[in-house]
Each structure stands twice: as C-alpha cells, then as structure tokens.
Design a protein around this motif. Structure first.
Motif, PDB file in Angstrom:
ATOM      1  N   MET A   1     100.076 -24.180  83.791  1.00 23.96           N
ATOM      2  CA  MET A   1      98.758 -24.751  84.126  1.00 23.96           C
ATOM      3  C   MET A   1      97.857 -23.685  84.728  1.00 23.96           C
ATOM      4  O   MET A   1      96.812 -23.368  84.165  1.00 23.96           O
ATOM      5  N   ALA A   2      98.320 -23.106  85.835  1.00 20.45           N
ATOM      6  CA  ALA A   2      97.547 -22.031  86.469  1.00 20.45           C
ATOM      7  C   ALA A   2      97.316 -20.889  85.479  1.00 20.45           C
ATOM      8  O   ALA A   2      96.241 -20.309  85.434  1.00 20.45           O
ATOM      9  N   ARG A   3      98.336 -20.615  84.674  1.00 22.96           N
ATOM     10  CA  ARG A   3      98.294 -19.532  83.695  1.00 22.96           C
ATOM     11  C   ARG A   3      97.066 -19.637  82.766  1.00 22.96           C
ATOM     12  O   ARG A   3      96.367 -18.669  82.537  1.00 22.96           O
ATOM     13  N   GLN A   4      96.844 -20.854  82.259  1.00 22.37           N
ATOM     14  CA  GLN A   4      95.715 -21.078  81.351  1.00 22.37           C
ATOM     15  C   GLN A   4      94.388 -20.733  82.021  1.00 22.37           C
ATOM     16  O   GLN A   4      93.552 -20.092  81.421  1.00 22.37           O
ATOM     17  N   ALA A   5      94.266 -21.199  83.282  1.00 19.13           N
ATOM     18  CA  ALA A   5      93.033 -20.938  84.025  1.00 19.13           C
ATOM     19  C   ALA A   5      92.854 -19.434  84.196  1.00 19.13           C
ATOM     20  O   ALA A   5      91.758 -18.915  84.021  1.00 19.13           O
ATOM     21  N   ILE A   6      93.945 -18.743  84.510  1.00 22.09           N
ATOM     22  CA  ILE A   6      93.890 -17.295  84.691  1.00 22.09           C
ATOM     23  C   ILE A   6      93.400 -16.636  83.406  1.00 22.09           C
ATOM     24  O   ILE A   6      92.524 -15.777  83.436  1.00 22.09           O
ATOM     25  N   ASP A   7      93.946 -17.072  82.295  1.00 18.54           N
ATOM     26  CA  ASP A   7      93.600 -16.436  81.034  1.00 18.54           C
ATOM     27  C   ASP A   7      92.163 -16.748  80.602  1.00 18.54           C
ATOM     28  O   ASP A   7      91.626 -16.104  79.717  1.00 18.54           O
ATOM     29  N   ALA A   8      91.550 -17.726  81.264  1.00 14.04           N
ATOM     30  CA  ALA A   8      90.176 -18.080  80.909  1.00 14.04           C
ATOM     31  C   ALA A   8      89.172 -17.058  81.425  1.00 14.04           C
ATOM     32  O   ALA A   8      88.029 -17.050  81.004  1.00 14.04           O
ATOM     33  N   GLY A   9      89.598 -16.189  82.348  1.00 12.39           N
ATOM     34  CA  GLY A   9      88.677 -15.200  82.908  1.00 12.39           C
ATOM     35  C   GLY A   9      88.322 -14.136  81.885  1.00 12.39           C
ATOM     36  O   GLY A   9      89.102 -13.808  81.006  1.00 12.39           O
ATOM     37  N   LEU A  10      87.115 -13.597  82.002  1.00 10.40           N
ATOM     38  CA  LEU A  10      86.665 -12.532  81.107  1.00 10.40           C
ATOM     39  C   LEU A  10      87.376 -11.234  81.454  1.00 10.40           C
ATOM     40  O   LEU A  10      87.400 -10.831  82.609  1.00 10.40           O
ATOM     41  N   GLU A  11      87.899 -10.581  80.467  1.00 12.47           N
ATOM     42  CA  GLU A  11      88.491  -9.266  80.724  1.00 12.47           C
ATOM     43  C   GLU A  11      87.364  -8.291  81.015  1.00 12.47           C
ATOM     44  O   GLU A  11      86.290  -8.349  80.419  1.00 12.47           O
ATOM     45  N   THR A  12      87.588  -7.401  81.927  1.00 10.52           N
ATOM     46  CA  THR A  12      86.535  -6.493  82.368  1.00 10.52           C
ATOM     47  C   THR A  12      86.830  -5.063  81.925  1.00 10.52           C
ATOM     48  O   THR A  12      86.059  -4.158  82.207  1.00 10.52           O
ATOM     49  N   GLY A  13      87.964  -4.880  81.266  1.00  9.02           N
ATOM     50  CA  GLY A  13      88.376  -3.521  80.925  1.00  9.02           C
ATOM     51  C   GLY A  13      89.326  -2.949  81.959  1.00  9.02           C
ATOM     52  O   GLY A  13      89.940  -1.919  81.738  1.00  9.02           O
ATOM     53  N   PHE A  14      89.458  -3.630  83.077  1.00  4.60           N
ATOM     54  CA  PHE A  14      90.419  -3.247  84.108  1.00  4.60           C
ATOM     55  C   PHE A  14      91.498  -4.325  84.157  1.00  4.60           C
ATOM     56  O   PHE A  14      91.190  -5.484  84.408  1.00  4.60           O
ATOM     57  N   GLY A  16      93.955  -6.927  85.326  1.00  7.87           N
ATOM     58  CA  GLY A  16      94.086  -7.670  86.583  1.00  7.87           C
ATOM     59  C   GLY A  16      92.769  -7.996  87.245  1.00  7.87           C
ATOM     60  O   GLY A  16      92.743  -8.649  88.274  1.00  7.87           O
ATOM     61  N   LEU A  17      91.678  -7.536  86.653  1.00  2.94           N
ATOM     62  CA  LEU A  17      90.359  -7.832  87.211  1.00  2.94           C
ATOM     63  C   LEU A  17      89.635  -8.761  86.252  1.00  2.94           C
ATOM     64  O   LEU A  17      89.308  -8.377  85.140  1.00  2.94           O
ATOM     65  N   ARG A  18      89.444 -10.004  86.673  1.00  2.33           N
ATOM     66  CA  ARG A  18      88.845 -11.002  85.780  1.00  2.33           C
ATOM     67  C   ARG A  18      87.595 -11.601  86.400  1.00  2.33           C
ATOM     68  O   ARG A  18      87.577 -11.980  87.558  1.00  2.33           O
ATOM     69  N   LEU A  19      86.554 -11.672  85.591  1.00  2.00           N
ATOM     70  CA  LEU A  19      85.284 -12.245  86.022  1.00  2.00           C
ATOM     71  C   LEU A  19      85.124 -13.633  85.407  1.00  2.00           C
ATOM     72  O   LEU A  19      85.347 -13.806  84.207  1.00  2.00           O
ATOM     73  N   TYR A  20      84.763 -14.605  86.233  1.00  2.00           N
ATOM     74  CA  TYR A  20      84.456 -15.969  85.781  1.00  2.00           C
ATOM     75  C   TYR A  20      82.970 -16.198  86.015  1.00  2.00           C
ATOM     76  O   TYR A  20      82.578 -16.658  87.093  1.00  2.00           O
ATOM     77  N   PRO A  21      82.113 -15.857  85.026  1.00  4.15           N
ATOM     78  CA  PRO A  21      80.662 -16.022  85.236  1.00  4.15           C
ATOM     79  C   PRO A  21      80.313 -17.500  85.418  1.00  4.15           C
ATOM     80  O   PRO A  21      80.839 -18.350  84.700  1.00  4.15           O
ATOM     81  N   LEU A 173      85.233 -13.651  90.990  1.00  4.57           N
ATOM     82  CA  LEU A 173      85.964 -12.481  90.533  1.00  4.57           C
ATOM     83  C   LEU A 173      87.378 -12.573  91.104  1.00  4.57           C
ATOM     84  O   LEU A 173      87.538 -12.898  92.279  1.00  4.57           O
ATOM     85  N   VAL A 174      88.380 -12.322  90.256  1.00 10.37           N
ATOM     86  CA  VAL A 174      89.768 -12.308  90.733  1.00 10.37           C
ATOM     87  C   VAL A 174      90.297 -10.894  90.563  1.00 10.37           C
ATOM     88  O   VAL A 174      90.222 -10.319  89.473  1.00 10.37           O
ATOM     89  N   LEU A 175      90.789 -10.324  91.646  1.00  8.97           N
ATOM     90  CA  LEU A 175      91.301  -8.954  91.645  1.00  8.97           C
ATOM     91  C   LEU A 175      92.792  -9.017  91.896  1.00  8.97           C
ATOM     92  O   LEU A 175      93.219  -9.244  93.021  1.00  8.97           O
ATOM     93  N   GLY A 176      93.564  -8.868  90.825  1.00  9.29           N
ATOM     94  CA  GLY A 176      95.012  -8.969  90.974  1.00  9.29           C
ATOM     95  C   GLY A 176      95.701  -7.768  90.374  1.00  9.29           C
ATOM     96  O   GLY A 176      95.054  -6.831  89.904  1.00  9.29           O
ATOM     97  N   GLY A 177      97.028  -7.827  90.390  1.00 12.84           N
ATOM     98  CA  GLY A 177      97.840  -6.776  89.786  1.00 12.84           C
ATOM     99  C   GLY A 177      97.507  -5.425  90.370  1.00 12.84           C
ATOM    100  O   GLY A 177      97.191  -5.303  91.551  1.00 12.84           O
ATOM    101  N   ALA A 178      97.531  -4.416  89.526  1.00 16.41           N
ATOM    102  CA  ALA A 178      97.261  -3.055  89.986  1.00 16.41           C
ATOM    103  C   ALA A 178      95.822  -2.925  90.484  1.00 16.41           C
ATOM    104  O   ALA A 178      95.550  -2.171  91.419  1.00 16.41           O
TER     105      ALA A 178
END
Ligand code: MD3
Ligand code: FE
Length: 216
Positions: A1-14, A16-21, A173-178
């Motif tokens: 469930m959470a996974r889907q929401a995470i994957d909905a974020g826009l990739e930014t080229g970095f 682990g860094l996802r933008l949800y406009p 903005l979600v800043l995760g991983g590396a």
C-alpha cells in the motif's frame, strides 16, 4: 500500500528524492495554515543564531512534536522545549502524521516538524546536510506552503555539482535512501507567487524521525 504511494512520486534524477507536485490542494493548505497559526501562538517563531558566531539566521523557526531542532551559539541539537518559553512544543497536526504514514514508507511516526519561515527578499538557507538525526534510515518529508522558492540539491560534498528545482505551495518532497544525506539549500523565495501566507512569504515544514524506534 505505502509502496504504491511512494512510487507515485516524480523521479527527480536523484535516487530516493521524489517530488509530489500539488500533493496538498488549496483546502488542505488552508487548514494547515490555520493549525500553524494556533501552534505559533503556543510556540512563537524566533530567529535562530548560528553556532559559535551567534550570527542571526535570515529565516525564523519554530517546531512541533516531541523534539524540536534548535540552533544557538552552543551548537545544533534536538530539544523537547522551546528555547524562549521553555514549554514543550505543540503536537504535530494529525494531517501531517497521516501524510507521513502515507508517503514516508517508515514504520514509526516523525518526532520533529521543523517550521522554517521565509519572509522578505533576503530569506534563504545555505547549502547544508541534515545530519543530526540518529534515525538516518528514515526519510525527511518536506511540505512547502506559500511563495514558490528556488531549491538546490547537490551531492555528498559541498563542492559537488547541484541541480535546482522550484517548490510551490502544496508541493511535498520526500528525501530518502542515499539522497537523505545530500547537500541542499534554498537560494531564494519569489515574492508574490502565492496569497496563502498573510503578509507574503514561504513556510517549509520538515518532518523528521530523530531517534531509532525501540527494537530497531
Ligand atoms: C534534500 N529546509 O530545514 S526542506 C532544513 O525549504 C531544510 O526550508 C529547506 O533544508 C526548506 O533542513 C529544505 C527539503 C529538504 C530537506 C532535507 C533534504 C531537502 C533535502 C535532505 C537531502 C536532500
Ligand atoms: Fe536541510
């Protein structure tokens, strides 16, 4: 469930860094502003000072949650009490706890909601890393309200090349991983780009897990 929401974020080229406009619509933004106005009454925003030099920051800050991030001439730290009133910080609004549960992918709730208040042409935040949290496996979740800003993300050394993004009101903005440890900063705020904040300006809410959850 959470996974889907995470994957909905826009990739930014970095990674682990996802933008949800426009993750938060006008009504959600308005109700957050109302909650923040009440919180600011209990925990008045103050102008932090830099470690060692005591130089005043160009922004104002306050905190919500069990642990607040504070900067003063003795250093940076997390503290349970407001530096001027010595009262505990107000609770994190439930809408933000829900947002964290939806998009952080982290099992434990955030302990700190740092409120950064950018007013006027000179308000900015220099390139830095967020490294005061023991739970560095948890992402940082940032919510922008009010005027649009120009935000910059770099690498793992201050001199690494950087990439700039705009953050508008309601963006998350979600800043995760590396990417959690990348250098980042706010170069400038564009005045008059939003009517949300009375008197103009930008608010940034940064949700962070500070301590390792028990048993982890
Ligand atoms: C990118 N605040 O409070 S939040 C801070 O807009 C801070 O007020 C900025 O940096 C602001 O520490 C930016 C977004 C943010 C937070 C942590 C990051 C971006 C990040 C960590 C790594 C990379
Ligand atoms: Fe930061």
């Amino acid at each position: 469930m959470a996974r889907q929401a995470i994957d909905a974020g826009l990739e930014t080229g970095f990674e682990g860094l996802r933008l949800y406009p426009a993750k938060l619509g006008p009504e959600a933004q308005r109700s957050l502003i109302d909650a923040l106005r009440e919180a600011a009454r209990l925990a008045p925003p103050y102008r932090p000072r830099m470690p060692k030099t005591g130089q005043p920051w160009s922004i104002m800050q306050t905190n919500l949650g069990p642990l607040g991030w504070v900067s003063d001439p003795t250093g940076y730290r997390y503290d349970g009490f407001h530096p001027l009133t010595h009262e505990p910080w107000p609770a994190i609004p439930s809408a933000l706890l829900t947002l964290w549960a939806e998009i952080s992918g982290y099992d434990a709730p955030p302990e700190c909601c740092l409120v950064n208040i950018y007013r006027g042409e000179k308000a900015r935040m220099g390139l830095h890393q967020d490294r005061d949290e023991e739970a560095s496996d948890a992402p940082v979740v940032s919510i922008s309200l009010g005027d649009t800003c120009l935000f910059r993300v770099g690498g793992f050394a201050r001199s690494d090349k950087t990439k700039s993004f705009r953050l508008a009101s309601g963006d998350v903005l979600v800043l995760g991983g590396a990417s959690r440890m990348r250098f980042h900063g706010v170069d400038r705020v564009h005045p008059g780009t939003s009517q949300l904040v009375e008197g103009g300006g930008r608010l940034n809410l940064t949700l962070r897990r500070v301590t390792k959850p028990l048993g982890q």
